[in-house]
Design a protein around this motif. Structure first.
Motif, PDB file in Angstrom:
ATOM      1  N   GLU A 195       0.846  -1.189   0.000  1.00  0.00           N
ATOM      2  CA  GLU A 195       0.000   0.000   0.000  1.00  0.00           C
ATOM      3  C   GLU A 195       0.878   1.234   0.000  1.00  0.00           C
ATOM      4  OE1 GLU A 195      -1.032   0.313   4.655  1.00  0.00           O
ATOM      5  OE2 GLU A 195      -1.838  -1.443   3.617  1.00  0.00           O
ATOM      6  N   GLU A 196       0.259   2.405  -0.182  1.00  0.00           N
ATOM      7  CA  GLU A 196       1.037   3.638  -0.216  1.00  0.00           C
ATOM      8  C   GLU A 196       1.994   3.697   0.960  1.00  0.00           C
ATOM      9  OE1 GLU A 196      -0.727   7.610  -0.616  1.00  0.00           O
ATOM     10  OE2 GLU A 196      -1.499   6.915  -2.550  1.00  0.00           O
TER      11      GLU A 196
ATOM     12  N   GLN B 191       5.091   0.131  -1.703  1.00  0.00           N
ATOM     13  CA  GLN B 191       4.431  -0.629  -2.758  1.00  0.00           C
ATOM     14  C   GLN B 191       5.485  -1.275  -3.650  1.00  0.00           C
ATOM     15  OE1 GLN B 191       1.999   2.463  -4.655  1.00  0.00           O
ATOM     16  NE2 GLN B 191       0.186   1.406  -3.898  1.00  0.00           N
TER      17      GLN B 191
ATOM     18  N   THR C  22       4.644   8.049  -4.537  1.00  0.00           N
ATOM     19  CA  THR C  22       3.337   7.442  -4.783  1.00  0.00           C
ATOM     20  C   THR C  22       3.016   7.584  -6.256  1.00  0.00           C
ATOM     21  OG1 THR C  22       2.062   9.470  -4.416  1.00  0.00           O
ATOM     22  CG2 THR C  22       2.538   8.089  -2.474  1.00  0.00           C
TER      23      THR C  22
END
Length: 196
Positions: A26-27, A30, A71
């Protein structure tokens, strides 16, 4: 079509055609696996962690240190030049050297700025730069060959500063890292649009 546009087209159509993105994590941390199912051709792994992007796989390794969090949402707005300026480590030379481009740039520069009129030894300077281009296969080698031209002629440092970068090209791999990430983002956005 210029060099960068041709590279992007080739990378999209040949390297990454039919690649599929798979994301784990997840952020904040990743891992993105980018590859064509059933093959290892041009398979690439992107790890987004903190402010860093780590890249490994079939097209080599690189590390990018971003000013923002790493991100996909932040990276989607980065252009190639900005993203590439953030590279901290790369498995090859930072720049490729293109002899044909260097010769073209030398001719254009010499004519445009009328260098023959500025130096008594202009012919020697020109021949010295041309010889440096012919003897070189890398930007570092070219620059090393240029040093005697600067030291043994009347060429000024402003001219040398410009001449220093003749033939400098961004490597396909660095273009490929960015193109791959942009394709991943586009693919994931397209999937999200279908499920929404």
């Amino acid at each position: 079509m210029d060099f960068i546009d041709r590279a992007k087209k080739e990378i999209k159509e040949n390297w990454f055609k039919n690649h599929v993105a798979e994301i784990k994590g997840e952020e904040g941390l990743q891992v993105i696996y980018w590859g064509k199912p059933g093959t290892n051709m041009y398979r690439t792994k992107y790890v987004l962690s903190g402010n860093n992007v780590f890249i490994s796989g079939d097209i080599g390794e690189a590390v990018y240190s971003l000013t923002d969090s790493a991100t996909l949402d932040n990276i989607k707005d980065f252009n190639l030049g900005y993203f590439t300026s953030k590279v901290e480590a790369f498995c090859e030379d930072r720049w490729d050297f293109d002899q044909s481009l260097a010769k073209k740039e030398l001719i254009e520069y010499w004519d445009e700025y009328e260098k023959n009129e500025q130096y008594d030894d202009a012919r020697e300077i020109y021949k010295g730069i041309l010889s440096a281009i012919d003897e070189s296969t890398s930007l570092d080698a070219y620059r090393a060959w240029l040093m005697p031209v600067h030291q043994d002629t009347s060429v000024d440092s402003d001219t040398m500063e410009y001449v220093w970068n003749f033939g400098k090209r961004m490597p396909y791999r660095l273009i490929g890292y960015w193109v791959g990430l942009q394709m991943v983002i586009e693919q994931l956005s397209s999937k999200e649009g279908k499920t929404a």
